[in-house]
Write a protein that holds these residues in place. Structure first.
Motif, PDB file in Angstrom:
ATOM      1  N   ASN A  42       0.868  -1.177   0.000  1.00 31.02           N
ATOM      2  CA  ASN A  42       0.000   0.000   0.000  1.00 31.02           C
ATOM      3  C   ASN A  42       0.902   1.223   0.000  1.00 31.02           C
ATOM      4  OD1 ASN A  42      -1.847   2.035   0.356  1.00 31.02           O
ATOM      5  ND2 ASN A  42      -2.655   1.291   2.302  1.00 31.02           N
ATOM      6  N   SER A  43       0.969   1.892  -1.121  1.00 32.94           N
ATOM      7  CA  SER A  43       1.886   3.019  -1.269  1.00 32.94           C
ATOM      8  C   SER A  43       1.508   4.214  -0.408  1.00 32.94           C
ATOM      9  CB  SER A  43       1.942   3.456  -2.741  1.00 32.94           C
ATOM     10  OG  SER A  43       2.405   2.412  -3.558  1.00 32.94           O
ATOM     11  N   HIS A  44       0.317   4.201   0.175  1.00 29.03           N
ATOM     12  CA  HIS A  44      -0.126   5.313   1.017  1.00 29.03           C
ATOM     13  C   HIS A  44      -0.043   4.976   2.511  1.00 29.03           C
ATOM     14  CE1 HIS A  44      -1.574   7.706  -2.400  1.00 29.03           C
ATOM     15  NE2 HIS A  44      -1.990   6.555  -2.903  1.00 29.03           N
ATOM     16  N   ASP A  45       0.481   3.799   2.834  1.00 36.65           N
ATOM     17  CA  ASP A  45       0.642   3.395   4.228  1.00 36.65           C
ATOM     18  C   ASP A  45       1.975   3.949   4.736  1.00 36.65           C
ATOM     19  OD1 ASP A  45       0.978   2.171   6.682  1.00 36.65           O
ATOM     20  OD2 ASP A  45       0.215   0.225   6.016  1.00 36.65           O
ATOM     21  N   VAL A  46       1.918   5.036   5.487  1.00 31.30           N
ATOM     22  CA  VAL A  46       3.139   5.720   5.929  1.00 31.30           C
ATOM     23  C   VAL A  46       3.968   4.827   6.848  1.00 31.30           C
ATOM     24  CG1 VAL A  46       4.015   7.696   7.228  1.00 31.30           C
ATOM     25  CG2 VAL A  46       2.106   7.993   5.648  1.00 31.30           C
ATOM     26  N   ALA A  47       3.326   4.090   7.749  1.00 29.31           N
ATOM     27  CA  ALA A  47       4.062   3.205   8.659  1.00 29.31           C
ATOM     28  C   ALA A  47       4.818   2.138   7.879  1.00 29.31           C
ATOM     29  CB  ALA A  47       3.100   2.564   9.657  1.00 29.31           C
ATOM     30  N   SER A  48       4.199   1.598   6.836  1.00 24.04           N
ATOM     31  CA  SER A  48       4.862   0.605   5.992  1.00 24.04           C
ATOM     32  C   SER A  48       6.061   1.205   5.275  1.00 24.04           C
ATOM     33  CB  SER A  48       3.863   0.047   4.972  1.00 24.04           C
ATOM     34  OG  SER A  48       4.500  -0.796   4.033  1.00 24.04           O
ATOM     35  N   LEU A  49       5.897   2.418   4.744  1.00 22.78           N
ATOM     36  CA  LEU A  49       7.006   3.077   4.046  1.00 22.78           C
ATOM     37  C   LEU A  49       8.155   3.386   5.001  1.00 22.78           C
ATOM     38  CD1 LEU A  49       4.997   5.528   1.763  1.00 22.78           C
ATOM     39  CD2 LEU A  49       6.158   3.430   1.073  1.00 22.78           C
ATOM     40  N   ASN A 206       7.377 -11.919   5.192  1.00 25.91           N
ATOM     41  CA  ASN A 206       6.645 -11.486   4.000  1.00 25.91           C
ATOM     42  C   ASN A 206       6.160 -10.048   4.149  1.00 25.91           C
ATOM     43  OD1 ASN A 206       7.030 -13.985   2.847  1.00 25.91           O
ATOM     44  ND2 ASN A 206       5.022 -14.763   3.438  1.00 25.91           N
ATOM     45  N   GLU A 207       5.685  -9.699   5.332  1.00 27.17           N
ATOM     46  CA  GLU A 207       5.219  -8.332   5.573  1.00 27.17           C
ATOM     47  C   GLU A 207       6.386  -7.345   5.513  1.00 27.17           C
ATOM     48  OE1 GLU A 207       3.282  -8.581   9.322  1.00 27.17           O
ATOM     49  OE2 GLU A 207       1.448  -9.507   8.528  1.00 27.17           O
ATOM     50  N   SER A 208       7.525  -7.742   6.045  1.00 28.73           N
ATOM     51  CA  SER A 208       8.694  -6.860   6.008  1.00 28.73           C
ATOM     52  C   SER A 208       9.185  -6.656   4.584  1.00 28.73           C
ATOM     53  CB  SER A 208       9.820  -7.440   6.878  1.00 28.73           C
ATOM     54  OG  SER A 208       9.449  -7.481   8.235  1.00 28.73           O
ATOM     55  N   VAL A 209       9.193  -7.721   3.793  1.00 23.36           N
ATOM     56  CA  VAL A 209       9.585  -7.605   2.391  1.00 23.36           C
ATOM     57  C   VAL A 209       8.605  -6.696   1.647  1.00 23.36           C
ATOM     58  CG1 VAL A 209       9.789  -8.867   0.211  1.00 23.36           C
ATOM     59  CG2 VAL A 209      10.838  -9.780   2.277  1.00 23.36           C
ATOM     60  N   ALA A 210       7.320  -6.828   1.954  1.00 23.97           N
ATOM     61  CA  ALA A 210       6.321  -5.964   1.327  1.00 23.97           C
ATOM     62  C   ALA A 210       6.581  -4.500   1.687  1.00 23.97           C
ATOM     63  CB  ALA A 210       4.914  -6.387   1.755  1.00 23.97           C
ATOM     64  N   ASP A 211       6.966  -4.239   2.947  1.00 22.01           N
ATOM     65  CA  ASP A 211       7.284  -2.864   3.352  1.00 22.01           C
ATOM     66  C   ASP A 211       8.495  -2.340   2.575  1.00 22.01           C
ATOM     67  OD1 ASP A 211       5.227  -2.995   5.164  1.00 22.01           O
ATOM     68  OD2 ASP A 211       6.509  -3.377   6.898  1.00 22.01           O
ATOM     69  N   LEU A 212       9.516  -3.183   2.437  1.00 21.18           N
ATOM     70  CA  LEU A 212      10.716  -2.777   1.706  1.00 21.18           C
ATOM     71  C   LEU A 212      10.392  -2.499   0.243  1.00 21.18           C
ATOM     72  CD1 LEU A 212      13.752  -2.350   1.394  1.00 21.18           C
ATOM     73  CD2 LEU A 212      14.028  -4.842   1.255  1.00 21.18           C
ATOM     74  N   VAL A 213       9.586  -3.344  -0.361  1.00 21.49           N
ATOM     75  CA  VAL A 213       9.207  -3.160  -1.764  1.00 21.49           C
ATOM     76  C   VAL A 213       8.362  -1.896  -1.924  1.00 21.49           C
ATOM     77  CG1 VAL A 213       7.849  -4.136  -3.654  1.00 21.49           C
ATOM     78  CG2 VAL A 213       9.397  -5.596  -2.340  1.00 21.49           C
ATOM     79  N   ALA A 214       7.464  -1.648  -0.962  1.00 23.69           N
ATOM     80  CA  ALA A 214       6.652  -0.424  -1.019  1.00 23.69           C
ATOM     81  C   ALA A 214       7.547   0.804  -0.988  1.00 23.69           C
ATOM     82  CB  ALA A 214       5.663  -0.399   0.147  1.00 23.69           C
ATOM     83  N   TYR A 215       8.579   0.765  -0.161  1.00 25.69           N
ATOM     84  CA  TYR A 215       9.500   1.907  -0.102  1.00 25.69           C
ATOM     85  C   TYR A 215      10.268   2.054  -1.417  1.00 25.69           C
ATOM     86  CZ  TYR A 215      13.561   4.731   0.895  1.00 25.69           C
ATOM     87  OH  TYR A 215      14.528   5.692   0.814  1.00 25.69           O
ATOM     88  N   LEU A 216      10.733   0.950  -1.987  1.00 26.75           N
ATOM     89  CA  LEU A 216      11.473   1.011  -3.247  1.00 26.75           C
ATOM     90  C   LEU A 216      10.591   1.575  -4.359  1.00 26.75           C
ATOM     91  CD1 LEU A 216      13.374  -2.402  -3.113  1.00 26.75           C
ATOM     92  CD2 LEU A 216      14.382  -0.128  -2.875  1.00 26.75           C
TER      93      LEU A 216
END
Length: 257
Positions: A42-49, A206-216
């Motif tokens: 989710n590109s709009h999830d600030v915590a994930s980014l 998997n969630e951490s990788v998703a966060d990293l990919v969202a940031y990239l």
């Protein structure tokens, strides 16, 4: 003098060759992307980014640079100067510095066989016919497995004979792989879960990788939030302008029969 029939044949052959050259990269990408898995981001999830930025700095920035991105751009995902200095800058740099890598290019080439690529726009450059760049990166970062035949001891299901080691193995654990033969004689690589888990469970990894990919993905276009807001404002303005233009046109022509 070349006859018209020969000319038409040559022109058709040249056109066919051109079409083949244009379609070849797409075919290669489609073949490579057959195993891609959708990235749950989710590109709009600030915590994930923010978590993705932390993972990027701690695990990726040692070898890969992001030379088109400055640390202070992280203000856009809610980080303050103090947070950037305390959690992102480990070499005493400035908040306004570019995210350059400290490794010497010659050493990187000697260790990995090639200089690690810059990751500023990696998510955009990896987009293909079978999935987005985010899908590619998500599958790639989850596809490492132990392979003693490789110089680094690692291989990857998406990028066979990869030169990059699995930098996140402590988090994921060490996967192995089994080769399965399909009905048509083709071979598929099946990943085997780590016998000794890493610091994270499979879901956490998997969630951490998703966060990293969202940031990239965000890093490839950090103005996307502003662009979206501006686009909505422009559409609202045009809608209001259209209404007034319609009413003005009706007023001008109300007495004309």
């Amino acid at each position: 003098m070349v006859s018209p029939s020969v000319f038409r044949f040559r022109r058709s052959a040249a056109l066919a060759a051109l079409v083949t050259l244009l379609l070849l990269p797409a075919a290669v990408q489609a073949n490579e992307g057959m195993r891609l898995q959708p990235a749950p981001i989710n590109s709009h999830d600030v915590a994930s980014l923010q978590n993705g930025a932390k993972l990027f700095v701690n695990y990726c920035l040692n070898c890969h640079g992001a030379s088109f991105m400055r640390y202070n751009r992280l203000h856009d995902i809610g980080l303050t100067d103090a947070q950037i200095k305390d959690n992102m800058l480990f070499t005493g740099g400035k908040v306004g510095d570019l995210m350059k890598v400290a490794i010497d290019p010659k050493d990187a080439k000697a260790w990995f066989g090639a200089n690690p690529p810059d990751l500023s726009v990696i998510a955009r450059s990896r987009a293909g016919a079978q999935g987005s760049g985010a899908d590619y990166l998500y599958t790639y970062l989850r596809g490492f497995y132990r392979d003693d035949t490789r110089p680094t001891g690692w291989n990857n299901t998406v990028f066979p004979s990869v030169g990059m080691p699995h930098v996140l193995w402590e988090l994921q654990g060490q996967q192995t792989a089994e080769v399965e033969e399909g009905a048509n004689g083709e071979h598929h690589i099946k990943l085997v879960p780590p016998a000794t888990p890493g610091l994270m469970t499979a879901q956490e990894y998997n969630e951490s990788v998703a966060d990293l990919v969202a940031y990239l993905q965000w890093m490839g276009e950090p103005v996307q939030f502003q662009r979206t807001k501006l686009g909505i404002a422009v559409l609202a303005f045009l809608l209001v302008l259209t209404f007034f233009a319609y009413r003005l046109n009706a007023a001008f022509w109300k007495d004309v029969k």
